[in-house]
Write a protein that holds these residues in place. Sequence first.
Motif, PDB file in Angstrom:
ATOM      1  N   UNK A  13       0.836  -1.206   0.000  1.00 24.49           N
ATOM      2  CA  UNK A  13       0.000   0.000   0.000  1.00 24.49           C
ATOM      3  C   UNK A  13       0.867   1.251   0.000  1.00 24.49           C
ATOM      4  N   UNK A  14       1.903   1.277   0.813  1.00 25.70           N
ATOM      5  CA  UNK A  14       2.817   2.434   0.855  1.00 25.70           C
ATOM      6  C   UNK A  14       3.486   2.644  -0.493  1.00 25.70           C
ATOM      7  N   UNK A  15       3.886   1.575  -1.127  1.00 24.10           N
ATOM      8  CA  UNK A  15       4.539   1.657  -2.427  1.00 24.10           C
ATOM      9  C   UNK A  15       3.582   2.214  -3.479  1.00 24.10           C
ATOM     10  N   UNK A  16       2.344   1.759  -3.473  1.00 25.36           N
ATOM     11  CA  UNK A  16       1.349   2.228  -4.445  1.00 25.36           C
ATOM     12  C   UNK A  16       0.978   3.696  -4.245  1.00 25.36           C
ATOM     13  N   UNK A  17       1.111   4.206  -3.041  1.00 26.28           N
ATOM     14  CA  UNK A  17       0.760   5.594  -2.753  1.00 26.28           C
ATOM     15  C   UNK A  17       1.796   6.585  -3.261  1.00 26.28           C
ATOM     16  N   UNK A  18       2.963   6.120  -3.609  1.00 26.47           N
ATOM     17  CA  UNK A  18       4.017   7.005  -4.062  1.00 26.47           C
ATOM     18  C   UNK A  18       4.005   7.087  -5.589  1.00 26.47           C
ATOM     19  N   UNK A  19       3.869   8.298  -6.143  1.00 25.56           N
ATOM     20  CA  UNK A  19       3.826   8.412  -7.598  1.00 25.56           C
ATOM     21  C   UNK A  19       5.191   8.221  -8.264  1.00 25.56           C
ATOM     22  N   UNK A  20       6.266   8.501  -7.512  1.00 25.62           N
ATOM     23  CA  UNK A  20       7.611   8.396  -8.084  1.00 25.62           C
ATOM     24  C   UNK A  20       8.491   7.610  -7.129  1.00 25.62           C
ATOM     25  N   UNK A  21       9.264   6.675  -7.669  1.00 26.52           N
ATOM     26  CA  UNK A  21      10.224   5.907  -6.881  1.00 26.52           C
ATOM     27  C   UNK A  21      11.623   6.410  -7.182  1.00 26.52           C
ATOM     28  N   UNK A  22      12.467   6.473  -6.178  1.00 22.47           N
ATOM     29  CA  UNK A  22      13.870   6.833  -6.360  1.00 22.47           C
ATOM     30  C   UNK A  22      14.698   5.582  -6.123  1.00 22.47           C
ATOM     31  N   UNK A  23      15.500   5.210  -7.107  1.00 25.80           N
ATOM     32  CA  UNK A  23      16.352   4.030  -6.996  1.00 25.80           C
ATOM     33  C   UNK A  23      17.806   4.446  -7.123  1.00 25.80           C
ATOM     34  N   UNK A  24      18.662   3.798  -6.360  1.00 28.84           N
ATOM     35  CA  UNK A  24      20.092   4.110  -6.420  1.00 28.84           C
ATOM     36  C   UNK A  24      20.691   3.556  -7.693  1.00 28.84           C
ATOM     37  N   UNK A  25      21.498   4.366  -8.350  1.00 33.63           N
ATOM     38  CA  UNK A  25      22.170   3.943  -9.568  1.00 33.63           C
ATOM     39  C   UNK A  25      23.435   3.161  -9.255  1.00 33.63           C
ATOM     40  N   UNK A  26      23.990   2.491 -10.247  1.00 31.48           N
ATOM     41  CA  UNK A  26      25.190   1.682 -10.037  1.00 31.48           C
ATOM     42  C   UNK A  26      26.452   2.524  -9.872  1.00 31.48           C
ATOM     43  N   UNK A  27      27.259   2.149  -8.924  1.00 33.28           N
ATOM     44  CA  UNK A  27      28.618   2.688  -8.724  1.00 33.28           C
ATOM     45  C   UNK A  27      28.715   4.203  -8.708  1.00 33.28           C
ATOM     46  N   UNK A  28      27.699   4.843  -8.220  1.00 34.30           N
ATOM     47  CA  UNK A  28      27.698   6.300  -8.055  1.00 34.30           C
ATOM     48  C   UNK A  28      27.861   7.071  -9.354  1.00 34.30           C
ATOM     49  N   UNK A  29      27.717   6.418 -10.495  1.00 29.75           N
ATOM     50  CA  UNK A  29      27.796   7.129 -11.764  1.00 29.75           C
ATOM     51  C   UNK A  29      26.612   8.075 -11.878  1.00 29.75           C
ATOM     52  N   UNK A  30      25.444   7.559 -11.614  1.00 26.38           N
ATOM     53  CA  UNK A  30      24.231   8.361 -11.548  1.00 26.38           C
ATOM     54  C   UNK A  30      23.561   7.950 -10.241  1.00 26.38           C
ATOM     55  N   UNK A  31      23.821   8.655  -9.136  1.00 27.92           N
ATOM     56  CA  UNK A  31      23.444   8.179  -7.814  1.00 27.92           C
ATOM     57  C   UNK A  31      21.959   7.901  -7.602  1.00 27.92           C
ATOM     58  N   UNK A  32      21.074   8.696  -8.202  1.00 33.81           N
ATOM     59  CA  UNK A  32      19.650   8.479  -7.979  1.00 33.81           C
ATOM     60  C   UNK A  32      18.905   8.582  -9.304  1.00 33.81           C
ATOM     61  N   UNK A  33      18.072   7.590  -9.563  1.00 30.88           N
ATOM     62  CA  UNK A  33      17.205   7.599 -10.734  1.00 30.88           C
ATOM     63  C   UNK A  33      15.771   7.649 -10.246  1.00 30.88           C
ATOM     64  N   UNK A  34      14.930   8.413 -10.920  1.00 32.57           N
ATOM     65  CA  UNK A  34      13.520   8.511 -10.539  1.00 32.57           C
ATOM     66  C   UNK A  34      12.673   7.789 -11.580  1.00 32.57           C
ATOM     67  N   UNK A  35      11.710   6.985 -11.083  1.00 29.70           N
ATOM     68  CA  UNK A  35      10.837   6.216 -11.951  1.00 29.70           C
ATOM     69  C   UNK A  35       9.391   6.385 -11.533  1.00 29.70           C
TER      70      UNK A  35
END
Length: 65
Positions: A13-35
């Motif tokens: 339920x908490x996951x569904x309530x969030x319109x955007x997810x932030x995921x950590x990118x690999x090896x700090x090349x792009x630290x945060x990706x938004x989906x």
Amino acid sequence: MRICFYGTDEEITRLCERPVLALLGPRRVQPVLAFELFNVHVTTDPYGSLFRLAADLTEVEGEHP
């Protein structure tokens, strides 16, 4: 990209309530990706203890608060 999450009713339920997810990118090349989640389907685990959320992710372009 298609992704699945397993969790309790409260976690899904908490996951569904969030319109955007932030995921950590690999090896700090792009630290945060938004989906954004779309085509969301929630099913119960055959064993009854968890729920499964399956969704498509699309990367969000630009900056978000």
